[in-house]
Design a protein around this motif. Sequence first.
Motif, short mmCIF file in Angstrom:
data_model
loop_
_atom_site.label_atom_id
_atom_site.label_comp_id
_atom_site.label_asym_id
_atom_site.label_seq_id
_atom_site.Cartn_x
_atom_site.Cartn_y
_atom_site.Cartn_z
N UNK A 1 0.57 4.63 102.51
CA UNK A 1 0.36 5.15 103.86
C UNK A 1 0.88 6.58 103.98
N UNK A 2 2.06 6.84 103.41
CA UNK A 2 2.64 8.18 103.47
C UNK A 2 1.80 9.19 102.71
N UNK A 3 1.31 8.82 101.53
CA UNK A 3 0.51 9.74 100.71
C UNK A 3 -0.81 10.07 101.39
N UNK A 4 -1.40 9.11 102.06
CA UNK A 4 -2.72 9.31 102.65
C UNK A 4 -2.66 10.01 104.00
N UNK A 5 -1.55 9.88 104.73
CA UNK A 5 -1.50 10.39 106.09
C UNK A 5 -0.54 11.55 106.30
N UNK A 6 0.49 11.63 105.47
CA UNK A 6 1.50 12.67 105.67
C UNK A 6 1.61 13.60 104.47
N UNK A 7 1.55 13.02 103.27
CA UNK A 7 1.73 13.82 102.06
C UNK A 7 3.19 14.01 101.71
N UNK A 8 4.08 13.45 102.51
CA UNK A 8 5.53 13.53 102.30
C UNK A 8 6.16 12.17 102.56
N UNK A 9 7.20 11.85 101.82
CA UNK A 9 8.06 10.73 102.13
C UNK A 9 9.39 10.93 101.42
N UNK A 10 10.44 10.26 101.87
CA UNK A 10 11.75 10.34 101.25
C UNK A 10 12.04 9.03 100.53
N UNK A 11 12.78 9.09 99.43
CA UNK A 11 13.08 7.88 98.68
C UNK A 11 14.58 7.70 98.49
N UNK A 12 15.01 6.46 98.69
CA UNK A 12 16.35 6.01 98.34
C UNK A 12 16.17 4.83 97.39
N UNK A 13 17.28 4.30 96.88
CA UNK A 13 17.20 3.15 95.99
C UNK A 13 16.68 3.46 94.61
N UNK A 14 16.73 4.73 94.21
CA UNK A 14 16.29 5.17 92.88
C UNK A 14 17.44 5.00 91.88
N UNK A 15 17.19 5.37 90.63
CA UNK A 15 18.22 5.17 89.60
C UNK A 15 18.90 6.46 89.14
N UNK A 16 18.79 7.54 89.92
CA UNK A 16 19.46 8.79 89.56
C UNK A 16 20.92 8.71 90.04
N UNK A 17 21.89 8.80 89.13
CA UNK A 17 23.30 8.67 89.54
C UNK A 17 23.70 9.75 90.54
N UNK A 18 24.41 9.33 91.57
CA UNK A 18 24.85 10.27 92.59
C UNK A 18 25.79 11.34 92.05
N UNK A 19 26.65 10.96 91.09
CA UNK A 19 27.57 11.96 90.54
C UNK A 19 26.83 13.00 89.71
#
Length: 357
Positions: A35-53
């Motif tokens: 939905x975001x790709x088709x209507x906005x072209x932007x979205x934010x992601x959390x819950x990924x595996x990139x370490x915060x530190x």
Amino acid sequence: MSLSDFNKIPIIDISSLYNDENELEKKNTLNLIKIACENIGFFCVTGHDIPGDLITSVCELTYDFFKREEEFKNKINRDKFFGYFGLGTEITSNKKDWHEGIDLCVPRMLTNDFVLQNFGENKFPAIDNFKETVESYLDKMEGLGKLLVESLAINLDLDIDQFSPSFLDSPFCTCRLLGYPPQPQTEYLDQVLNESNQSDNIEDISENNNNETGAKFLNIDDKNIGIGVGKHTDYGGLTLLYASEPGLQVQNRSDEWINVPVKENMFVVNIGNALEYYTNGLYVATPHRVVFDKTKARKDYRISIPFFFDPSPGATIKPLNVNEENINNNKNKDLFRFSEISYGDYILDKYKMSFDD
């Protein structure tokens, strides 16, 4: 397809994409991305595996570099496109962008003759752990980019192999370490700030501004000085951005500027022109800009780290057989003048247009 308007950028927890334990949750996550790709072209992601530190370390090292004297920074000046560039070097919408930066790529790309001949080699400053930390970050980000691109393919009901030749076989992964010092007060800046949509989707943290001293910046009296980055769409495939402070704004279809939220360890993802072209206009590349208003920030210097997951420089791409009912809607868009494009030549031309050389 009739595109709906938007007044905020969605935040999506993508943790379900890393396993198949809850198929319903994964399906819901994929649908939110679609939905975001088709209507906005932007979205934010959390819950990924990139370490915060790791994110924090890259931001701190980048800030350490930008606060140094010009003589130190100029030691890694770009010969071609990879390396350091100073304030006002990059041009968007005929204005000098008020940021400085280091352009580089994932190390494996440096075995590619086209990349070496046209973009040069990575350059790192003589700061302890800078090279090792940034390269570790690039490696992790390539994995996240691959996961998201695979998700886009699933949403198109396509076999992963149909994306593979262009996006997943040796993708052109580059990164920018960008610094945004306080902007000089100009009539143009006042105009931009006045037209900005002061939406409530961004936290006003001006009371928390600790007025840390940012990097030294050039005090240029120049009518061609723009904002942090002028209005533009990204050239390539998928952009994954981490920013330390607010400033990114996205233009909706009512010509309002929507502030993108900033949260710890959260990435902003957006569609580039090449991916819009590749999906036959189904996924949209949306105009955006950066206006660094330090009254909305915790610090008076903004670090931004966009990572670009693009097609292989050797790829020839053409629109997929999707969204064909709306093909005529795309005819006035720049890339859709071509039946196919050589990605390496295309992206090289775009780089050349961006710099005031």
